[in-house]
Scaffold this motif. Structure first.
Motif, PDB file in Angstrom:
ATOM      1  N   LEU A  52      10.283  -3.021   3.162  1.00 51.81           N
ATOM      2  CA  LEU A  52      10.922  -3.898   2.172  1.00 51.81           C
ATOM      3  C   LEU A  52       9.821  -4.435   1.266  1.00 51.81           C
ATOM      4  O   LEU A  52       8.925  -5.143   1.725  1.00 51.81           O
ATOM      5  N   HIS A  53       9.895  -4.092  -0.013  1.00 51.39           N
ATOM      6  CA  HIS A  53       8.750  -4.281  -0.914  1.00 51.39           C
ATOM      7  C   HIS A  53       8.648  -5.706  -1.460  1.00 51.39           C
ATOM      8  O   HIS A  53       9.596  -6.504  -1.375  1.00 51.39           O
ATOM      9  N   VAL A  82       8.202   6.930   7.646  1.00 50.51           N
ATOM     10  CA  VAL A  82       8.116   5.804   6.716  1.00 50.51           C
ATOM     11  C   VAL A  82       9.221   5.946   5.667  1.00 50.51           C
ATOM     12  O   VAL A  82       9.250   6.911   4.895  1.00 50.51           O
ATOM     13  N   LEU A  83      10.134   4.970   5.666  1.00 54.55           N
ATOM     14  CA  LEU A  83      11.220   4.941   4.699  1.00 54.55           C
ATOM     15  C   LEU A  83      10.898   3.863   3.668  1.00 54.55           C
ATOM     16  O   LEU A  83      10.690   2.698   4.022  1.00 54.55           O
ATOM     17  N   ARG A  84      10.831   4.275   2.409  1.00 52.19           N
ATOM     18  CA  ARG A  84      10.576   3.335   1.303  1.00 52.19           C
ATOM     19  C   ARG A  84      11.736   3.442   0.332  1.00 52.19           C
ATOM     20  O   ARG A  84      12.284   4.526   0.149  1.00 52.19           O
ATOM     21  N   PHE A  85      12.077   2.328  -0.309  1.00 55.90           N
ATOM     22  CA  PHE A  85      13.143   2.396  -1.321  1.00 55.90           C
ATOM     23  C   PHE A  85      12.981   1.230  -2.282  1.00 55.90           C
ATOM     24  O   PHE A  85      12.303   0.242  -1.985  1.00 55.90           O
ATOM     25  N   ASN A  86      13.592   1.386  -3.449  1.00 60.98           N
ATOM     26  CA  ASN A  86      13.619   0.320  -4.447  1.00 60.98           C
ATOM     27  C   ASN A  86      14.869  -0.530  -4.236  1.00 60.98           C
ATOM     28  O   ASN A  86      15.986   0.002  -4.244  1.00 60.98           O
ATOM     29  N   THR A  87      14.688  -1.833  -4.070  1.00 59.92           N
ATOM     30  CA  THR A  87      15.850  -2.708  -3.999  1.00 59.92           C
ATOM     31  C   THR A  87      16.561  -2.716  -5.355  1.00 59.92           C
ATOM     32  O   THR A  87      16.047  -2.215  -6.356  1.00 59.92           O
ATOM     33  N   ARG A  88      17.741  -3.292  -5.369  1.00 55.25           N
ATOM     34  CA  ARG A  88      18.595  -3.264  -6.572  1.00 55.25           C
ATOM     35  C   ARG A  88      17.842  -3.671  -7.839  1.00 55.25           C
ATOM     36  O   ARG A  88      17.120  -4.666  -7.862  1.00 55.25           O
ATOM     37  N   GLY A  89      18.014  -2.844  -8.881  1.00 56.80           N
ATOM     38  CA  GLY A  89      17.414  -3.146 -10.172  1.00 56.80           C
ATOM     39  C   GLY A  89      15.927  -2.838 -10.285  1.00 56.80           C
ATOM     40  O   GLY A  89      15.318  -3.113 -11.315  1.00 56.80           O
ATOM     41  N   GLY A 134       9.693  -9.088   0.532  1.00 56.32           N
ATOM     42  CA  GLY A 134      10.309  -8.262   1.569  1.00 56.32           C
ATOM     43  C   GLY A 134      10.339  -8.940   2.935  1.00 56.32           C
ATOM     44  O   GLY A 134      11.211  -8.645   3.759  1.00 56.32           O
ATOM     45  N   THR A 135       9.391  -9.875   3.193  1.00 53.14           N
ATOM     46  CA  THR A 135       9.426 -10.585   4.478  1.00 53.14           C
ATOM     47  C   THR A 135      10.607 -11.542   4.516  1.00 53.14           C
ATOM     48  O   THR A 135      11.216 -11.744   5.574  1.00 53.14           O
ATOM     49  N   ASP A 136      10.920 -12.152   3.376  1.00 55.50           N
ATOM     50  CA  ASP A 136      12.100 -13.022   3.335  1.00 55.50           C
ATOM     51  C   ASP A 136      13.361 -12.201   3.603  1.00 55.50           C
ATOM     52  O   ASP A 136      14.243 -12.629   4.362  1.00 55.50           O
ATOM     53  N   LEU A 137      13.454 -11.025   2.990  1.00 58.00           N
ATOM     54  CA  LEU A 137      14.623 -10.175   3.243  1.00 58.00           C
ATOM     55  C   LEU A 137      14.705  -9.796   4.716  1.00 58.00           C
ATOM     56  O   LEU A 137      15.789  -9.792   5.310  1.00 58.00           O
TER      57      LEU A 137
END
Length: 246
Positions: A52-53, A82-89, A134-137
């Motif tokens: 989570l970025h 390792v799974l990486r992704f862009n959160t919304r927007g 990403g730590t908050d998420l």
């Protein structure tokens, strides 16, 4: 491009062999998010990092450098997916995820979609790794039956609330916070106090490091700490690679 076999020092831009595939995540509120999954080349993964970025409004995205390097190295060095992704927007060279940044509210669906993807594809021993935002998420939305625990890089504890920490305390899942000595938001002594409400939480102060983990020695330290949690028999990670590089 693949270079020949040989003895390579692992540098900031070294890309080790892996099976890499572009993926899409589908959220419960109807968005498509773009990402990438990197798997060990010839073996099944022993553990999985769902990353989570950092804050997209401050330049965070799936390619934020610690995650990019995790993806470039850990499938080969530690048999970790390792799974990486862009959160919304959020945009990166991989593309732009639908939707708009939502101040950690709508992002709950993004976290759920990533965990669901990893579970549906039978990726083993799933751990969340959050960095900054990403730590908050991870704290707010990652306390999920499908994950084994969470590792937090530079947690600011900005969007998450005491009740989220309380839920982790009650759930009992491992929570490891890697806190840079010179962090701009939360430094090790204060982090130890704030996380004290979670009996199983482990706060690791990292001497000399800053919020953004700039510098190869700090990246190595972060990756060693992460792998030490999810696949302890795979550390310390080697600093050289025998074989082809991409």
């Amino acid at each position: 491009m693949t270079h020949g076999h040989g003895h390579h020092e692992i540098r900031a831009n070294t890309v080790l062999p892996a099976r890499r595939e572009d993926i899409e995540l589908h959220t419960a509120d109807g968005l498509t998010l773009v990402g990438e999954l990197a798997l060990p080349l010839e073996r099944d993964p022993v553990a999985t990092l769902v990353t989570l970025h950092p804050l997209p409004t401050h330049g965070g995205y799936m390619d934020s450098h610690v995650y990019k390097k995790a993806s470039n190295r850990l499938p080969a060095l530690a048999d970790i997916a390792v799974l990486r992704f862009n959160t919304r927007g959020t945009s990166s060279p991989r593309g732009t995820s639908q939707g708009a940044f939502d101040n950690a509210a709508g992002e709950r669906f993004d976290v759920a979609a990533a965990i669901e993807y990893a579970e549906f594809h039978d990726l083993p021993h799933r751990w969340l790794v959050g960095w900054s935002f990403g730590t908050d998420l991870a704290l707010m939305y990652g306390n999920d039956p499908a994950v084994e625990g969470a590792i937090l890089l530079s947690p600011p504890l900005r969007f998450s609330r005491p009740e989220h920490l309380q839920a982790w305390a009650q759930g009992g899942k491992p929570l490891v916070a890697l806190v840079p000595e010179h962090d701009d938001y939360l430094q090790p002594a204060e982090a130890a106090e704030r996380f004290a409400v979670v009996p199983q939480a482990k706060v690791v102060g990292v001497e000399g490091a800053k919020h953004l983990w700039v510098g190869e020695n700090y990246v190595r330290r972060a990756l060693d700490e992460i792998v030490g949690v999810v696949a302890p028999d795979r550390v310390p990670l080697p600093h050289t690679w025998h074989g082809p590089v991409e």
